[in-house]
Write a protein that holds these residues in place. Structure first.
Motif, PDB file in Angstrom:
ATOM      1  N   PRO A 337      64.248  47.751  61.029  1.00  0.00           N
ATOM      2  CA  PRO A 337      64.143  47.929  60.156  1.00  0.00           C
ATOM      3  C   PRO A 337      63.435  49.460  58.821  1.00  0.00           C
ATOM      4  O   PRO A 337      64.113  49.966  58.248  1.00  0.00           O
ATOM      5  CB  PRO A 337      62.897  47.173  59.095  1.00  0.00           C
ATOM      6  CG  PRO A 337      63.059  46.008  60.163  1.00  0.00           C
ATOM      7  CD  PRO A 337      63.618  46.601  61.390  1.00  0.00           C
ATOM      8  N   GLU A 338      62.109  49.707  59.462  1.00  0.00           N
ATOM      9  CA  GLU A 338      62.212  51.200  59.565  1.00  0.00           C
ATOM     10  C   GLU A 338      63.354  52.219  59.841  1.00  0.00           C
ATOM     11  O   GLU A 338      63.118  53.622  58.728  1.00  0.00           O
ATOM     12  CB  GLU A 338      61.411  51.739  60.147  1.00  0.00           C
ATOM     13  CG  GLU A 338      59.924  50.801  59.951  1.00  0.00           C
ATOM     14  CD  GLU A 338      58.687  50.871  61.042  1.00  0.00           C
ATOM     15  OE1 GLU A 338      58.474  51.790  62.162  1.00  0.00           O
ATOM     16  OE2 GLU A 338      57.772  51.186  61.181  1.00  0.00           O
ATOM     17  N   LEU A 339      64.221  52.659  60.623  1.00  0.00           N
ATOM     18  CA  LEU A 339      65.188  53.031  60.767  1.00  0.00           C
ATOM     19  C   LEU A 339      66.173  53.008  59.677  1.00  0.00           C
ATOM     20  O   LEU A 339      66.981  53.928  59.412  1.00  0.00           O
ATOM     21  CB  LEU A 339      65.820  53.255  62.494  1.00  0.00           C
ATOM     22  CG  LEU A 339      64.732  53.120  63.572  1.00  0.00           C
ATOM     23  CD1 LEU A 339      65.294  52.540  65.000  1.00  0.00           C
ATOM     24  CD2 LEU A 339      64.383  54.927  63.444  1.00  0.00           C
ATOM     25  N   LYS A 340      66.345  51.870  59.343  1.00  0.00           N
ATOM     26  CA  LYS A 340      67.499  51.494  58.142  1.00  0.00           C
ATOM     27  C   LYS A 340      66.844  51.861  56.637  1.00  0.00           C
ATOM     28  O   LYS A 340      68.117  52.441  56.604  1.00  0.00           O
ATOM     29  CB  LYS A 340      67.895  50.175  58.120  1.00  0.00           C
ATOM     30  CG  LYS A 340      68.638  49.332  57.517  1.00  0.00           C
ATOM     31  CD  LYS A 340      70.235  49.272  57.906  1.00  0.00           C
ATOM     32  CE  LYS A 340      71.461  48.484  57.344  1.00  0.00           C
ATOM     33  NZ  LYS A 340      72.679  49.229  57.375  1.00  0.00           N
ATOM     34  N   GLU A 341      65.848  52.016  57.027  1.00  0.00           N
ATOM     35  CA  GLU A 341      65.426  52.355  55.086  1.00  0.00           C
ATOM     36  C   GLU A 341      66.108  53.861  55.048  1.00  0.00           C
ATOM     37  O   GLU A 341      65.866  54.973  54.378  1.00  0.00           O
ATOM     38  CB  GLU A 341      64.056  52.543  55.506  1.00  0.00           C
ATOM     39  CG  GLU A 341      63.040  52.552  54.613  1.00  0.00           C
ATOM     40  CD  GLU A 341      63.317  51.912  53.246  1.00  0.00           C
ATOM     41  OE1 GLU A 341      63.637  52.315  51.945  1.00  0.00           O
ATOM     42  OE2 GLU A 341      64.418  50.521  53.617  1.00  0.00           O
ATOM     43  N   LYS A 342      65.650  54.645  56.584  1.00  0.00           N
ATOM     44  CA  LYS A 342      65.967  56.221  56.657  1.00  0.00           C
ATOM     45  C   LYS A 342      67.627  56.277  56.731  1.00  0.00           C
ATOM     46  O   LYS A 342      67.203  57.680  57.277  1.00  0.00           O
ATOM     47  CB  LYS A 342      64.725  56.364  58.064  1.00  0.00           C
ATOM     48  CG  LYS A 342      63.297  56.922  57.994  1.00  0.00           C
ATOM     49  CD  LYS A 342      62.537  57.487  59.038  1.00  0.00           C
ATOM     50  CE  LYS A 342      63.111  57.052  59.905  1.00  0.00           C
ATOM     51  NZ  LYS A 342      62.063  57.851  61.554  1.00  0.00           N
ATOM     52  N   ASP A 343      68.408  55.462  56.574  1.00  0.00           N
ATOM     53  CA  ASP A 343      69.167  55.848  57.102  1.00  0.00           C
ATOM     54  C   ASP A 343      69.978  56.261  58.257  1.00  0.00           C
ATOM     55  O   ASP A 343      71.026  57.086  58.022  1.00  0.00           O
ATOM     56  CB  ASP A 343      70.380  56.795  56.019  1.00  0.00           C
ATOM     57  CG  ASP A 343      70.013  56.427  54.452  1.00  0.00           C
ATOM     58  OD1 ASP A 343      70.792  55.285  54.371  1.00  0.00           O
ATOM     59  OD2 ASP A 343      69.944  56.475  53.603  1.00  0.00           O
ATOM     60  N   ASP A 344      69.471  56.167  59.237  1.00  0.00           N
ATOM     61  CA  ASP A 344      69.286  56.251  60.551  1.00  0.00           C
ATOM     62  C   ASP A 344      69.982  55.528  61.438  1.00  0.00           C
ATOM     63  O   ASP A 344      70.750  54.801  60.721  1.00  0.00           O
ATOM     64  CB  ASP A 344      67.943  56.048  61.425  1.00  0.00           C
ATOM     65  CG  ASP A 344      66.955  57.169  61.441  1.00  0.00           C
ATOM     66  OD1 ASP A 344      67.252  58.424  60.923  1.00  0.00           O
ATOM     67  OD2 ASP A 344      65.693  57.387  61.340  1.00  0.00           O
ATOM     68  N   ARG A 345      71.007  56.054  62.216  1.00  0.00           N
ATOM     69  CA  ARG A 345      72.034  54.988  63.309  1.00  0.00           C
ATOM     70  C   ARG A 345      71.851  55.458  64.297  1.00  0.00           C
ATOM     71  O   ARG A 345      71.454  56.833  64.694  1.00  0.00           O
ATOM     72  CB  ARG A 345      73.946  55.741  62.309  1.00  0.00           C
ATOM     73  CG  ARG A 345      73.871  55.754  60.660  1.00  0.00           C
ATOM     74  CD  ARG A 345      74.759  56.095  60.674  1.00  0.00           C
ATOM     75  NE  ARG A 345      76.220  55.039  61.069  1.00  0.00           N
ATOM     76  CZ  ARG A 345      77.640  55.562  61.871  1.00  0.00           C
ATOM     77  NH1 ARG A 345      77.804  56.724  61.265  1.00  0.00           N
ATOM     78  NH2 ARG A 345      78.129  54.417  62.022  1.00  0.00           N
TER      79      ARG A 345
END
Length: 458
Positions: A337-345
């Motif tokens: 969820p943290e990575l998704k929040e930052k738009d990381d892939r």
């Protein structure tokens, strides 16, 4: 660029480029993109397709600048090998050249028979296990120089230990200097910092995971079991030791990779139920024999079997919540969820295809859009998957096997790599990391390695 320069100087080939199966489509695309003047013939596909290519080359005199093929094709059947033995190539280029690190292998011996004036090996990891591998590459590139001198070279390279520089003796340092002098004329080395000075920074994090209670019980039971077994015997064979180690790795990755939820009593009941199923009943399958077959399966496989025969085994299907019962998945619960929040892939790697199967279900439960590629993915489909991931930003995770997905492919649309389980050979993980930390990457790259504390992961 090199082949284009040769062409400008009047040397039009023919050349041969040999690559891993997973990269052939990308090689063809790059050749067409950067040097469309080169006429490229692809030697790949079914027996009929390859026979047609051989016929056009040998009997119709088809002209070309580059013959593009794979290691498997170049070392395949007798008819395939004849093409590479009889045809005179100017340059033979071998991508991922570390695949020739073993001079005793059949692949090495077959590819040595390719008739070419010059040979080039391309590799980011020429040294993976020991310096003898470098010797194999040298012997392959310049056999006329090193042929018959392998014993001497083995002595030079084998006497160099893996100890730190401060601990090396003067003799060892002299040997290293001699090895470097031997290699210097034949090795052109370019580091990322030399040729990609504007490449974004790469950061690595070790994420320590704690086994969940049920998983800890499974791991502890294995420790007890194998401690007793080893104590009862005077010696443990190497193969037995590897098998034991692999069981511990499975327990650390996910308890569903072992059988502990499906007890022998439950298997006995399942065997009786499935023996009523028509295909089993028609061939007279005995419940006892069915149970024996099921006893070697793990919990994940058995639950899949129950879904397959839902009418008879539906009541034995595991609750979907067991997918989350893993220490590493608990960390993913907070990390993703943290990575998704930052738009990381994310590129998520595992060595085990069954672990990828479990990860697929986990991502589906969490509602994340994902793709998957492993060794079973047909080669023609791989480039399409890569293109989709690079062009569709809403695909959050790309599941990849370390071997198939960690070799020669370009996935710069991702900026985060998660190594669910690390490889025995760290260079395989390095290859995996370089799928997105490469030319074209515009964002900083972060590597996460999931390590279960107090297990064989450490």
């Amino acid at each position: 660029a090199f082949l284009a320069q040769l062409m400008e100087q009047g040397e039009e080939g023919p050349h041969v480029i040999i690559v891993p199966s997973s990269t052939i489509e990308n090689w063809l695309r790059e050749l067409q993109r950067w040097c469309p003047a080169l006429k490229v013939v692809v030697y790949y596909g079914s027996q009929e397709e390859r026979r047609a290519v051989r016929h056009s080359i040998f009997f119709q005199g088809e002209e070309f600048n580059v013959l593009l093929t794979t290691y498997n094709m170049a070392t395949g059947g007798a008819e395939d090998r004849v093409l590479f033995k009889k045809f005179e190539f100017h340059y033979a280029v071998f991508d991922e050249g570390h695949m020739l690190k073993n001079m005793s292998s059949l692949r090495f011996q077959n590819l040595m028979k390719i008739s070419a004036e010059r040979r080039l090996l391309l590799t980011g990891t020429p040294l993976q296990n020991n310096l003898l591998e470098l010797m194999s590459l040298l012997c392959f590139v310049m056999p006329e120089i090193f042929q018959g001198k392998t014993d001497h070279l083995k002595k030079v390279f084998a006497m160099i230990s893996r100890s730190e520089d401060k601990q090396k003796s003067r003799f060892e340092k002299d040997r290293i200097a001699q090895a470097k002098r031997i290699m210097r004329p034949f090795v052109l080395r370019r580091l990322k910092r030399d040729v990609l000075q504007h490449l974004p920074k790469k950061t690595e994090h070790i994420i320590k995971c704690t086994l969940v209670p049920g998983q800890q019980d499974v791991y502890d039971s294995l420790v007890t079991k194998y401690s007793l077994e080893i104590g009862d015997t005077d010696e443990t064979t190497t193969s037995g030791g590897v098998g034991i180690f692999m069981q511990f790795r499975k327990a650390a990755n996910h308890p569903l990779l072992l059988r502990h939820l499906y007890t022998d009593d439950k298997l006995e009941k399942m065997a009786k139920e499935i023996s009523k199923e028509p295909s089993h009943k028609d061939r007279g399958a005995l419940p006892k024999l069915i149970q024996e077959d099921m006893s070697v399966m793990n919990d994940f496989e058995l639950s899949a079997l129950c879904k397959q025969y839902k009418k008879y085994l539906g009541k034995f299907i595991l609750d979907p919540s067991v997918i989350a019962d893993s220490g590493k998945f608990k960390k993913l619960d907070t990390l993703l969820p943290e990575l998704k929040e930052k738009d990381d892939r994310i590129l998520l790697f595992s060595q085990f295809t069954m672990m990828l199967d479990i990860l697929e279900i986990y991502l589906e439960q969490k509602g994340y859009r994902y793709m998957r590629m492993d060794g079973q993915t047909p080669v023609p489909d791989r480039l399409q998957l890569i293109d989709r991931f690079n062009n569709e930003p809403d695909i959050f995770v790309f599941l990849l096997s370390t071997r198939a997905g960690g070799l020669g492919i370009n996935l710069v649309a991702a900026n985060t790599i998660i190594l669910h389980d690390i490889d025995f050979n760290p260079y395989n993980d390095k290859q995996a990391e370089d799928r997105c930390h490469r030319l074209g990457q515009k964002r900083e790259v972060t590597i996460y390695k999931l390590i279960c504390e107090d297990t064989v992961d450490v």
